[in-house]
Design a protein around this motif. Structure first.
Motif, PDB file in Angstrom:
ATOM      1  N   VAL A 238      36.654  32.792  37.343  1.00 54.80           N
ATOM      2  CA  VAL A 238      35.641  32.852  38.402  1.00 54.80           C
ATOM      3  C   VAL A 238      35.143  34.291  38.582  1.00 54.80           C
ATOM      4  CG1 VAL A 238      35.254  32.557  40.886  1.00 54.80           C
ATOM      5  CG2 VAL A 238      36.462  30.793  39.589  1.00 54.80           C
ATOM      6  N   VAL A 239      36.068  35.239  38.568  1.00 52.14           N
ATOM      7  CA  VAL A 239      35.698  36.649  38.716  1.00 52.14           C
ATOM      8  C   VAL A 239      34.793  37.072  37.564  1.00 52.14           C
ATOM      9  CG1 VAL A 239      36.613  39.014  38.598  1.00 52.14           C
ATOM     10  CG2 VAL A 239      37.658  37.344  40.133  1.00 52.14           C
ATOM     11  N   GLU A 240      35.117  36.661  36.351  1.00 52.79           N
ATOM     12  CA  GLU A 240      34.300  37.027  35.199  1.00 52.79           C
ATOM     13  C   GLU A 240      32.896  36.418  35.294  1.00 52.79           C
ATOM     14  OE1 GLU A 240      36.875  35.967  31.942  1.00 52.79           O
ATOM     15  OE2 GLU A 240      37.742  37.981  31.896  1.00 52.79           O
ATOM     16  N   GLU A 241      32.800  35.179  35.758  1.00 55.55           N
ATOM     17  CA  GLU A 241      31.488  34.552  35.944  1.00 55.55           C
ATOM     18  C   GLU A 241      30.675  35.302  37.005  1.00 55.55           C
ATOM     19  OE1 GLU A 241      32.153  30.477  36.943  1.00 55.55           O
ATOM     20  OE2 GLU A 241      32.736  29.928  34.897  1.00 55.55           O
ATOM     21  N   ASP A 242      31.320  35.613  38.125  1.00 54.27           N
ATOM     22  CA  ASP A 242      30.640  36.350  39.192  1.00 54.27           C
ATOM     23  C   ASP A 242      30.209  37.731  38.725  1.00 54.27           C
ATOM     24  OD1 ASP A 242      31.031  34.181  40.860  1.00 54.27           O
ATOM     25  OD2 ASP A 242      32.665  35.101  41.995  1.00 54.27           O
ATOM     26  N   LEU A 243      31.062  38.370  37.963  1.00 51.99           N
ATOM     27  CA  LEU A 243      30.763  39.701  37.445  1.00 51.99           C
ATOM     28  C   LEU A 243      29.537  39.659  36.534  1.00 51.99           C
ATOM     29  CD1 LEU A 243      31.569  42.659  37.195  1.00 51.99           C
ATOM     30  CD2 LEU A 243      33.188  42.002  35.415  1.00 51.99           C
TER      31      LEU A 243
ATOM     32  N   ALA B 297      27.798  47.989  42.890  1.00 54.69           N
ATOM     33  CA  ALA B 297      29.028  48.310  43.622  1.00 54.69           C
ATOM     34  C   ALA B 297      29.924  47.072  43.734  1.00 54.69           C
ATOM     35  CB  ALA B 297      28.703  48.864  45.013  1.00 54.69           C
ATOM     36  N   LEU B 298      29.323  45.923  44.003  1.00 53.17           N
ATOM     37  CA  LEU B 298      30.100  44.679  44.052  1.00 53.17           C
ATOM     38  C   LEU B 298      30.694  44.376  42.679  1.00 53.17           C
ATOM     39  CD1 LEU B 298      27.742  42.441  46.225  1.00 53.17           C
ATOM     40  CD2 LEU B 298      30.005  43.284  46.863  1.00 53.17           C
ATOM     41  N   ALA B 299      29.905  44.611  41.640  1.00 54.66           N
ATOM     42  CA  ALA B 299      30.399  44.378  40.282  1.00 54.66           C
ATOM     43  C   ALA B 299      31.570  45.301  39.974  1.00 54.66           C
ATOM     44  CB  ALA B 299      29.265  44.566  39.275  1.00 54.66           C
ATOM     45  N   ASP B 300      31.503  46.542  40.424  1.00 48.64           N
ATOM     46  CA  ASP B 300      32.626  47.471  40.214  1.00 48.64           C
ATOM     47  C   ASP B 300      33.891  46.963  40.899  1.00 48.64           C
ATOM     48  OD1 ASP B 300      30.984  49.126  38.715  1.00 48.64           O
ATOM     49  OD2 ASP B 300      30.638  50.562  40.351  1.00 48.64           O
ATOM     50  N   ALA B 301      33.744  46.428  42.104  1.00 44.39           N
ATOM     51  CA  ALA B 301      34.898  45.881  42.826  1.00 44.39           C
ATOM     52  C   ALA B 301      35.471  44.674  42.084  1.00 44.39           C
ATOM     53  CB  ALA B 301      34.500  45.497  44.251  1.00 44.39           C
TER      54      ALA B 301
ATOM     55  N   GLU C 223      35.210  44.168  38.889  1.00 40.71           N
ATOM     56  CA  GLU C 223      35.813  44.718  37.668  1.00 40.71           C
ATOM     57  C   GLU C 223      37.255  45.145  37.949  1.00 40.71           C
ATOM     58  OE1 GLU C 223      35.719  45.545  33.744  1.00 40.71           O
ATOM     59  OE2 GLU C 223      33.785  45.249  34.725  1.00 40.71           O
ATOM     60  N   ALA C 224      37.472  45.800  39.077  1.00 43.27           N
ATOM     61  CA  ALA C 224      38.826  46.214  39.461  1.00 43.27           C
ATOM     62  C   ALA C 224      39.707  44.988  39.680  1.00 43.27           C
ATOM     63  CB  ALA C 224      38.778  47.077  40.713  1.00 43.27           C
TER      64      ALA C 224
ATOM     65  N   LEU D 239      44.036  41.174  37.823  1.00 44.81           N
ATOM     66  CA  LEU D 239      44.439  39.831  37.387  1.00 44.81           C
ATOM     67  C   LEU D 239      44.927  39.848  35.930  1.00 44.81           C
ATOM     68  CD1 LEU D 239      41.544  37.772  39.007  1.00 44.81           C
ATOM     69  CD2 LEU D 239      43.950  37.745  39.686  1.00 44.81           C
ATOM     70  N   ALA D 240      44.236  40.587  35.098  1.00 48.73           N
ATOM     71  CA  ALA D 240      44.648  40.663  33.683  1.00 48.73           C
ATOM     72  C   ALA D 240      46.042  41.279  33.558  1.00 48.73           C
ATOM     73  CB  ALA D 240      43.624  41.468  32.890  1.00 48.73           C
TER      74      ALA D 240
END
Length: 83
Positions: free
Chosen positions: A21-26, A65-69, A71-72, A77-78
């Protein structure tokens, strides 16, 4: 197994799902920011209102900025999956 503990396989599956989900949002956020920046660039030669241009740039920066968050979060998770 103790009460309240999630079995490791379920925990790993939940982390993998959140990572997906994070990767899709990113990807979506990065594309939105790129579109906003393209929009600013395409209108550079036209008589665009300076406030509108500033708003588009600000929106792109907020998306980045949201994408950077995210990414972190993805990195966190990884790392959990690696341990």
């Amino acid at each position: 197994m103790r009460e309240g503990r999630v079995p490791m396989a379920e925990d790993e599956a939940a982390i993998r799902e959140e990572l997906r989900v994070v990767e899709e949002d990113l990807a979506r956020l990065r594309e939105t920011a790129a579109e906003l920046r393209r929009s600013v660039g395409e209108n550079a030669d036209s008589p665009t209102d300076a406030a509108e241009t500033a708003t588009l740039i600000t929106m792109a920066e907020e998306q980045e900025a949201l994408a950077d968050a995210l990414e972190a979060r993805r990195e966190t998770l990884a790392r959990k999956l690696e341990s």
